[in-house]
Each structure stands twice: as C-alpha cells, then as structure tokens.
Write a protein that holds these residues in place. Sequence first.
Motif, PDB file in Angstrom:
ATOM      1  N   VAL A  55      52.194  81.023  35.830  1.00 18.17           N
ATOM      2  CA  VAL A  55      52.890  79.803  35.435  1.00 18.17           C
ATOM      3  C   VAL A  55      52.573  79.546  33.979  1.00 18.17           C
ATOM      4  O   VAL A  55      51.411  79.569  33.568  1.00 18.17           O
ATOM      5  CB  VAL A  55      52.443  78.601  36.304  1.00 18.17           C
ATOM      6  CG1 VAL A  55      53.123  77.332  35.830  1.00 18.17           C
ATOM      7  CG2 VAL A  55      52.727  78.861  37.770  1.00 18.17           C
ATOM      8  N   ASP A  57      53.935  76.893  30.832  1.00 17.50           N
ATOM      9  CA  ASP A  57      54.771  75.783  30.390  1.00 17.50           C
ATOM     10  C   ASP A  57      55.657  75.260  31.524  1.00 17.50           C
ATOM     11  O   ASP A  57      56.828  74.969  31.330  1.00 17.50           O
ATOM     12  CB  ASP A  57      55.607  76.211  29.181  1.00 17.50           C
ATOM     13  CG  ASP A  57      56.182  75.036  28.411  1.00 17.50           C
ATOM     14  OD1 ASP A  57      55.590  73.932  28.461  1.00 17.50           O
ATOM     15  OD2 ASP A  57      57.248  75.208  27.778  1.00 17.50           O
ATOM     16  N   GLY A  58      55.065  75.212  32.709  1.00 13.98           N
ATOM     17  CA  GLY A  58      55.771  74.662  33.859  1.00 13.98           C
ATOM     18  C   GLY A  58      56.743  75.613  34.529  1.00 13.98           C
ATOM     19  O   GLY A  58      57.403  75.244  35.504  1.00 13.98           O
ATOM     20  N   GLU A  59      56.875  76.828  34.029  1.00 11.59           N
ATOM     21  CA  GLU A  59      57.797  77.793  34.623  1.00 11.59           C
ATOM     22  C   GLU A  59      57.019  78.884  35.342  1.00 11.59           C
ATOM     23  O   GLU A  59      55.989  79.348  34.876  1.00 11.59           O
ATOM     24  CB  GLU A  59      58.685  78.436  33.553  1.00 11.59           C
ATOM     25  CG  GLU A  59      59.726  77.493  33.005  1.00 11.59           C
ATOM     26  CD  GLU A  59      60.771  78.212  32.186  1.00 11.59           C
ATOM     27  OE1 GLU A  59      61.297  79.248  32.652  1.00 11.59           O
ATOM     28  OE2 GLU A  59      61.032  77.759  31.068  1.00 11.59           O
ATOM     29  N   LEU A  60      57.575  79.301  36.483  1.00 14.18           N
ATOM     30  CA  LEU A  60      56.970  80.357  37.282  1.00 14.18           C
ATOM     31  C   LEU A  60      57.583  81.696  36.900  1.00 14.18           C
ATOM     32  O   LEU A  60      58.816  81.837  36.841  1.00 14.18           O
ATOM     33  CB  LEU A  60      57.213  80.092  38.774  1.00 14.18           C
ATOM     34  CG  LEU A  60      56.727  81.174  39.739  1.00 14.18           C
ATOM     35  CD1 LEU A  60      55.214  81.263  39.724  1.00 14.18           C
ATOM     36  CD2 LEU A  60      57.227  80.885  41.142  1.00 14.18           C
TER      37      LEU A  60
END
Length: 129
Positions: A55, A57-60
């Motif tokens: 993960v 910056d909030g992205e998977l």
Amino acid sequence: MIPIDDLSSTVIEEAIAIHREFGPGLFESVYESVLSGRLRKRGLKVDRQVQVKAVFDGELYDPAFKIDMLIDDRLVLEIKAVELLSKAHAKQLLTYLRLLKQPVGLLLNFSEATMKDGIRRVVNDYKPD
C-alpha cells in the motif's frame, strides 16, 4: 515454533548440501526447487514465489513484488545464481523484510565456488527468539 536461528541453520545446511551435489552453474529455479523439496522433507512449511501486496499513498498494489521463498511464514529467502552479489541484492532483501515485517532473511548465491561464500544474512530489527 522453531527459533529463527535454528531455522536459518537448517536452510544453510541444506543449501550447502545441494551446492556440494550440483555445484554452481544452474539456473536459480533449479536451486529453489531442490531446496524447497529438501526443506519440506525436513518438515518445514515452504512457500515459493510468494506474491506480496503493498500500500502506497492509500492505493493497493497487488502484487507489488514477490519473494523467492518464505519458510515457516517468517524466514525470507532470496535465491541467486550470479557471479557476484551486489549491495543492491542485500538492499532488496532488507526492503522485503521491512515491508513484510519479518526479522531475518537469507540471500543465497549458488554461483560461488563454495556455498559458504554465497550466504548473506540480513536482519531487520532482529530480536532472538
């Protein structure tokens, strides 16, 4: 649960035995396959080519990377068959350990003249069992 130092010793024993039998010069996948079989035979849990999510910056990111082997869900192995290990190989393994929150990893280079010369132990905030 087997102490991590004992687990590492078992892996190193098997890597040395494999290197004595086959010597240097084969593909990494051969050493990985044989090592995984030998470790399973010794009763260890072995996962190969483990895909790992990350993960940022909030992205998977799935998968973000994969590790060669994970032994008993806690010892990370990176298998190499290169003329010389570089600092980048150790940095790569340390990053894997940090992201996986694992204490110890082994970098095993089967292309050395002796296996002893091809073993690097990498630690990430290691605390003995």
